[in-house]
Design an enzyme around this catalytic site. Sequence first.
Site, PDB file in Angstrom:
ATOM      1  N   SER A 132      27.613  41.438  30.203  1.00 34.53           N
ATOM      2  CA  SER A 132      29.069  41.730  30.492  1.00 34.53           C
ATOM      3  C   SER A 132      29.173  42.278  28.694  1.00 34.53           C
ATOM      4  O   SER A 132      28.125  42.965  28.426  1.00 34.53           O
ATOM      5  CB  SER A 132      29.855  40.565  30.771  1.00 34.53           C
ATOM      6  OG  SER A 132      31.294  41.531  30.745  1.00 34.53           O
ATOM      7  N   ASP A 227      31.650  47.821  39.607  1.00 32.41           N
ATOM      8  CA  ASP A 227      31.722  47.340  38.694  1.00 32.41           C
ATOM      9  C   ASP A 227      32.999  46.612  38.267  1.00 32.41           C
ATOM     10  O   ASP A 227      34.159  47.597  37.884  1.00 32.41           O
ATOM     11  CB  ASP A 227      31.543  46.634  37.252  1.00 32.41           C
ATOM     12  CG  ASP A 227      31.387  45.877  36.486  1.00 32.41           C
ATOM     13  OD1 ASP A 227      31.952  45.509  36.455  1.00 32.41           O
ATOM     14  OD2 ASP A 227      30.106  45.536  35.470  1.00 32.41           O
ATOM     15  N   HIS A 289      30.488  41.616  39.072  1.00 31.16           N
ATOM     16  CA  HIS A 289      30.029  42.041  37.666  1.00 31.16           C
ATOM     17  C   HIS A 289      29.738  41.326  37.189  1.00 31.16           C
ATOM     18  O   HIS A 289      29.534  39.858  36.751  1.00 31.16           O
ATOM     19  CB  HIS A 289      31.949  41.739  36.934  1.00 31.16           C
ATOM     20  CG  HIS A 289      31.622  42.055  35.318  1.00 31.16           C
ATOM     21  ND1 HIS A 289      31.486  43.211  34.751  1.00 31.16           N
ATOM     22  CD2 HIS A 289      31.648  41.334  34.181  1.00 31.16           C
ATOM     23  CE1 HIS A 289      31.273  43.440  33.906  1.00 31.16           C
ATOM     24  NE2 HIS A 289      31.738  42.095  33.065  1.00 31.16           N
TER      25      HIS A 289
END
Length: 341
Positions: A132, A227, A289
């Site tokens: 991330s 995502d 994610h």
Amino acid sequence: CLDGSVPAYHIAPGGANWLISLEGGGWCESEQSCAARAGTALGSSVNMQGFAAFSGQLSSDPKVNTDFHNWTHVFVRYCDGASFSADVAEPLTLPSGQVLYFRGKRIFKAVIDELKSMGLSDATQVLLSGCSAGGLATVHRCNELQSFLPRIKLKCLSDGGFFLNVSDISGNYSMSSYYNSVVKLHQLEKTLDSSCVSSRAATECFFPQTMKAFVQPPLFLLNAAYDYWQLEHVKKIPRDQYVSCMNSLSCPAVKKLQEFRTSMIGALSASDWNYKSSLGVFFDSCFTHCHARGDDKWNNIQVNGKSVSQTVGDWYFDRDPPQLVIDCAFPCNPTCIPVFD
């Protein structure tokens, strides 16, 4: 860290090769949001747990992590709010008296310097990774790490960090506006790649779809085409509008989702990006994610019969280059694991 506490990392000693993973956790774009963040584990080492579970690409189990299980594993905690990219000399004192430090780039260098004294300088192979906001940090710190380790084979893996500069469903470029605030508050125009900012706006250079063209070591982009973090924060599609799409094409947001997937794939073919044998890409059609920190997604999600871990390993060790893996559109992939984590 944001609150002035010392930065931190977790380490699991292993072999001579090193895998360094950068923690994610969003950003703070205003004095108020950074002040609040400074009181959490994402802004202060005082609030961090002393133990971190090492799984997925950090696992020492050869059944889970075939290619990297016997490497030295490092998990660098994220506590600066700008993807390890700021380097502001003077702290900011708020009207309340609270003091904030924007020094993520210094944190990265300090950690690497310490790891070099612990054996990193003698490594033969290094993989820099991140999830991330840590995946975005990997894109921005990859060149720098190579300069710190000039004689070592380095490759960089951005996991769930391919944040797009696209309009949301209302037609606004909300992510660009948000990143612009991050760049200004943390003074990133001074630290972003000079070759990029010499010809583009600093905010544009903060986006990985632009910065990827300036990364010199081999780079791997690992991302879900759907995502969920980006669906909700970049495209701003409410979860209740797309959650039924995980198993069916008959959902309210199907057109918007496919447009987002098209944008993500299209961002790979920007005019300033040259595909090389060192490039690695794995875009699956899952609603998730990040992939590399969990045992399940690292091993079970597959495209063309190969898992994420197999594909990354083939790319890193040059077993099957080039790796340009683009999944079909949902709901075609039965290996997808919908996990909101």
